[in-house]
Structures are given as structure tokens and as C-alpha cells.
Scaffold this active site. Structure first.
Site, PDB file in Angstrom:
ATOM      1  CG  HIS A  42      18.504  46.489  49.211  1.00 25.34           C
ATOM      2  ND1 HIS A  42      19.685  47.136  48.917  1.00 25.34           N
ATOM      3  CD2 HIS A  42      17.718  47.414  49.821  1.00 25.34           C
ATOM      4  CE1 HIS A  42      19.625  48.389  49.313  1.00 25.34           C
ATOM      5  NE2 HIS A  42      18.445  48.588  49.880  1.00 25.34           N
ATOM      6  CG  ASP A 287      18.929  51.408  54.949  1.00 21.89           C
ATOM      7  OD1 ASP A 287      17.728  51.600  54.654  1.00 21.89           O
ATOM      8  OD2 ASP A 287      19.847  52.155  54.551  1.00 21.89           O
TER       9      ASP A 287
END
EC number: 3.1.3.2
Length: 423
Positions: A42, A287
Site C-alpha cells: 500500500h 510490507d
């Protein structure tokens, strides 16, 4: 004169043979892109949490904690534009639902990132514009509830064997040395933040909060010096390695990133044999998702994946008819994606080699592999219980046998009492 005529004859014959070859032999098939899988993080977000002594609490952020910011929206719109340019000629310039499938984790920031990305990738053309003043069109993004996500939300759990591996990782020299080297530093950070349970595994939260605040122009406290931020950043990267590496990386991969890799392998194989999937498959995640996958592939660079970074898988059909896989990682918006090579394979990796080399980190049965193996102590207990159970069973059988024989025995002779009626 005869020699000259002979030379002309040979030249004519050569031209004739070449012409026949051109007619008979099929044209060479050019190398072509057949399928693309993207996994991206994101965009820029607000902190996911804060610490007790932080002067900036949740009300400081327009949408609260863990939400996509305007900067994050722009990052993904720009990534969408870059992807549109990269795949010009492969994807239709306008959105076709048969060509694209997007799946996201069920978080606002990943869902919104996917939507912003699609706005850059497929701006509406002609009949797709439902309002001439709006250069945007709705494109579906699919998801599943967080508690049911066994593909994109990492670390995956519950998985007892993974937790056991993490406990064993904490006993490794690397972890122990890192812990002792940073004990005083962690005490200082805990005192300044007001956190009471700060460890190597949780200190990343402090860095994340300070990083987000600094990125958005908020003044950091005096103790958060550049040196402190650099040290926190290094410990943050260590926490990613703790999750998916340091110790028994291959087995951790089978329980974590290998699950996503298994799906990617399945899709690559399917597109090489049947072409039944959309041409572009997109995963919008985190991540930790990128690190889990890259650790499974053994291509992780040791650093946190930045906002809107993107791991790319491209499936090509070579002019020979065989298939190959190329990987790229876009972690800088102003540079072309970095080529990634699977260890043991060139960048243009034949599909069969890609599948063979990644096979060891793909689980056969995730649920089964997550179970704890029976140790020596467990075996002794099982044997003892089995012996006790056998003895108890034999005693019950013996008791029932005795009772049955007693009931089946005929009555003995006895004297008839005086005055007793005869039958």
C-alpha cells in the site's frame, strides 16, 4: 562462357531453394509476454499505533491510525500510470474485466491503494466515461475477511510449528547477540516512550510512528535524534528477518511466504498450459507480504519494502515455444524496476527450472506441516498410556470372565428344611 552459365545456374538454384524454404518453413514465432502477476505494498499511511508519551495521538491524523494518506493515493496512481506504460500493447488501453483480477487484504489502506492504482492504470476512455467531468471509473477489487485470509496477510497463523521455530530463533547466537547489544538502547527508548514491553520484536512500532510523523512534517522529540532513528531503522529491518529468516529460513518459508508462492506457481503453470486466467493478476497487500514472499524466493535485500513498492512476475513464451519467468522489483518511483534473479537461475529463468528451484519452500499440506512433531518425551507418554490402557483392558476382560463363569455355574446339592414344601 560455360563457366559463366554454370555460375548463373548455381545462383538460380540457390535462390529457388531459399524460396522453397521460406514457403515450407513456418515463420519464427517472436518472444511474447503472456501473463503478469503483481504484488505491491500500500501507499503512504498514518501510523498504525502510537506510544503513551507521544504528543501526537490519533486525532492528529485526519482519518485516524493506519489509513492511506493523500500522498499514498498519489504514489499508487503514479504506479498505475507506470504500469500502464510498461504494459502498453499487452493490456488493452481501456479496462476489460476479462483481462484483470485484483485481490486485496481487507484493510482500508490496501483496498484504497488498489483503487488508486487502477485509476492510473485504466483511466476511462470514450463510452467508459459515465461523467465527462470525472476521469475515473469503478473497477472491482476483491477481498476476504482478515480472519479468513490465508494468502496475503502475514505472518500466517495459527501455526504451532512456526511459533516453535520463533522460540528456537530467540535462542540463536545472532538473536541473543542482537538483544544484548541493544539492551540499554531499548531501555532508553522504553523510558522515553512510556512503553513497558519493548523488545527487539516490537520496537519497529516506535520507528514506524516516528517515521510517519517525520514524513508528515511533525516535530520529533529531542531524544529521537538522527542517530537514534538510524538505529531504530536497523532494528526494524532485523524484526522482518526475525519473522521469516535468521534460523531455518526454508522451513519458515514453507509455513509463511511459500503459501503465496505456491499460488503464484500454480497460476504460472496454468497460464503456460491453458491460458484460463486473466492476463494481469494483482495482489494489494503489506510490507510483511512482500518480505515473506521474497524470503521464500531468497531474493530479499534485507530492507523494509517502501510504500507502493511492487514485485513483478512476468511469464514469457519464447520463440521456441517454451516458457520463462522474469522477476523485477520496483522500489524507487524514479527508476526502472530492478531485475531479480532466483538463486541458481538466470534472470530469464525457464519455467520448469523456476518450479524446480522453488519446490523446496512450497508446503505440501500447510495444516499438517504446522502441527508439532512428537518429541521423545511425547513418545514416552504415549507408550506409557498405551501400556496402562492395555493392562486396564485385560483386567476388565478378566473380571468379566470371572463374573460370567460364576453366573453360569449350576447350583450345588442342599438339604431340604423340615416343613418346606416340595415342588
Amino acid at each position: 562462357m560455360a563457366g559463366k552459365r554454370s555460375g548463373w545456374s548455381r545462383a538460380a538454384l540457390l535462390q529457388l531453394l531459399l524460396g522453397v524454404n521460406l514457403v515450407v518453413m513456418p515463420p519464427t514465432r517472436a518472444r511474447s509476454l503472456r501473463f503478469v502477476t503483481l504484488l505491491y505494498r500500500h501507499g503512504d499511511r498514518s501510523p498504525v499505533k502510537t506510544y503513551p508519551k507521544d504528543p501526537y495521538q490519533e486525532e492528529e491524523w485526519p482519518q485516524g491510525f493506519g489509513q492511506l494518506t493523500k500522498e499514498g493515493m498519489l504514489q499508487h496512481w503514479e504506479l498505475g500510470q507506470a504500469l500502464r506504460q510498461r504494459y502498453h500493447g499487452f493490456l488493452n488501453t481501456s479496462y476489460h474485466r476479462q483481462e484483470v483480477y485484483v485481490r486485496s487484504t481487507d484493510f482500508d489502506r490496501t483496498l484504497m491503494s488498489a483503487e488508486a492504482n487502477l485509476a492510473g492504470l485504466f483511466p476511462p476512455n470514450g463510452m467508459q466515461r459515465f461523467n465527462p467531468n470525472i476521469s475515473w471509473q469503478p473497477i472491482p477489487v476483491h477481498t476476504v475477511p482478515i480472519t479468513e485470509d490465508r494468502l496475503l496477510k502475514f505472518p500466517l497463523g495459527p501455526c504451532p510449528r512456526y511459533e516453535q521455530l520463533q522460540n528456537e530463533t530467540r535462542q540463536t547466537p545472532e538473536y541473543q547477540n542482537e538483544s544484548s547489544r541493544n539492551a540499554q538502547f531499548l531501555d532508553m527508548v522504553a523510558n522515553e516512550t512510556g512503553l513497558t514491553d519493548l523488545t527487539l520484536e516490537t520496537v519497529w512500532n516506535v520507528y514506524d510512528t516516528l517515521f510517519c510523523e517525520q514524513t508528515h512534517g511533525l516535530r520529533l522529540p529531542p531524544w529521537a535524534s538522527p542517530q537514534t532513528m538510524q538505529r531504530l531503522s536497523r532494528l526494524k529491518d532485523f524484526s522482518f528477518r526475525f519473522l521469516f529468516g535468521i534460523y531455518q529460513q526454508a522451513e519458515k518459508a514453507r509455513l509463511q511466504g511459500g503459501v503465496l508462492l505456491a499460488q503464484i506457481r500454480k497460476n504460472l503453470t496454468l497460464m503456460a498450459t491453458t491460458s484460463q486466467l486473466p492476463k494481469l493478476l494483482v495482489y494489494s497487500a503489506h510490507d510483511t507480504t512482500l518480505v515473506a514472499l521474497q524470503m521464500a524466493l531468497d531474493v530479499y535485500n534485507g530492507e523494509q519494502a517502501p510504500y507502493a513498492s511492487c514485485h513483478i512476475f512476468e511469464l514469457y513464451q519464447e520463440d521456441s515455444g517454451n516458457f520463462s519467468v522474469e522477476m523485477y522489483f520496483r522500489n524507487e518511483s524514479d527508476k526502472a524496476p530492478w531485475p531479480l534473479s532466483l538463486p541458481g537461475c538466470p534472470h530469464r529463468c525457464p519455467l520448469q527450472d523456476f518450479l524446480r528451484l522453488t519446490e523446496p519452500v512450497v508446503p505440501k499440506d500447510w495444516q499438517q506441516e504446522c502441527q508439532l512433531a512428537s518429541g521423545p518425551a511425547d513418545t514416552e507418554v504415549i507408550v506409557a498410556l498405551a501400556v496402562c490402557g492395555s493392562i486396564l483392558f485385560l483386567l476388565i476382560v478378566l473380571l468379566l470372565t470371572v463374573l460370567f463363569r460364576m453366573q453360569a455355574q449350576p447350583p450345588g446339592y442342599r438339604h431340604v428344611a423340615d416343613g418346606e414344601d416340595h415342588a
